[in-house]
Design an enzyme around this catalytic site. Structure first.
Site, PDB file in Angstrom:
ATOM      1  N   HIS A 118       0.849  -1.194   0.000  1.00  0.00           N
ATOM      2  CA  HIS A 118       0.000   0.000   0.000  1.00  0.00           C
ATOM      3  C   HIS A 118       0.885   1.244   0.000  1.00  0.00           C
ATOM      4  O   HIS A 118       1.982   1.233   0.540  1.00  0.00           O
ATOM      5  CB  HIS A 118      -0.897   0.025   1.248  1.00  0.00           C
ATOM      6  CG  HIS A 118      -1.812  -1.148   1.340  1.00  0.00           C
ATOM      7  ND1 HIS A 118      -2.929  -1.290   0.559  1.00  0.00           N
ATOM      8  CD2 HIS A 118      -1.762  -2.262   2.114  1.00  0.00           C
ATOM      9  CE1 HIS A 118      -3.530  -2.429   0.847  1.00  0.00           C
ATOM     10  NE2 HIS A 118      -2.837  -3.039   1.783  1.00  0.00           N
ATOM     11  N   ALA A 168      14.314 -16.880  14.511  1.00  0.00           N
ATOM     12  CA  ALA A 168      12.859 -17.003  14.439  1.00  0.00           C
ATOM     13  C   ALA A 168      12.171 -15.712  14.876  1.00  0.00           C
ATOM     14  O   ALA A 168      12.615 -15.042  15.810  1.00  0.00           O
ATOM     15  CB  ALA A 168      12.389 -18.158  15.316  1.00  0.00           C
TER      16      ALA A 168
END
Length: 196
Positions: A118, A168
């Site tokens: 966007h 992670a």
């Protein structure tokens, strides 16, 4: 009964993926393994190397939960995945170019996107919500032997150097040099990987 369900699910997923690969002229090498159904939206160029393994079902990797693998390659864009790449429940969105080198492992539920999706300007988002012409994008390069930990996000314009590790849950917003471990949000240098 559960075993029979898994067999039926596996067969239908293989047929669906094979049909889509042929229909969209996705190029792939030898020994492509797809476990589960992939959400394919490929209007650009998509190339998968030899011995690529994609898990897209909790039956094959329960840590992915209910997420499936999704490839979104827009018209004029290119996704290139090298040899011996493994991924589980991964979302890849490409409007320019994403290149993933040989022997890369991508942990479960990672997202790789070379676009912001966007515009940053609120007026444009409000007046033309579907207009992506003002949206920023830049290619992503993940060099060979990289390991990306589960639930990490790789953002536009990033290069991850050969042999590096992304911890992670990291959000990678800038380049990572070769042979380093990075982690966090935003991802920061942790330490160098020592030579054996």
């Amino acid at each position: 009964m559960r075993k029979l369900f898994v067999i039926i699910l596996g067969l239908s997923s293989k047929l669906w993926n094979k049909f889509y690969l042929k229909r969209k002229k996705v190029s792939y090498g030898d020994n492509l393994t797809i476990n589960g159904k992939i959400l394919w939206y490929v209007e650009g160029k998509c190339v998968l190397g030899d011995n690529v393994r994609i898990n897209s079902s909790p039956e094959y990797n329960p840590s992915g939960g209910g997420y499936i693998t999704a490839f979104n390659v827009q018209k004029g864009a290119e996704l290139k995945i090298g040899n011996k790449v493994g991924m589980s429940h991964t979302a890849i969105s490409v409007v320019e170019r994403v290149e993933i080198g040989d022997n890369v492992l991508i942990g479960t539920n990672c997202m790789i996107a070379d676009t912001d999706f966007h515009p940053l300007d609120a007026d444009i988002r409000r007046e033309r919500p579907n207009d992506l012409t003002e949206t920023k994008s830049a290619p992503i390069i993940i060099e060979k032997d990289v390991f990306i930990g589960a639930r990490s996000i790789i953002l536009k314009g990033v290069t991850i150097g050969e042999g590096s590790i992304v911890g992670a849950g990291s959000v990678v917003t800038k380049d990572i040099p070769s042979g380093e471990i990075w982690g966090g949000n935003p991802a920061k240098f942790i330490k160098k990987i020592k030579d054996n």
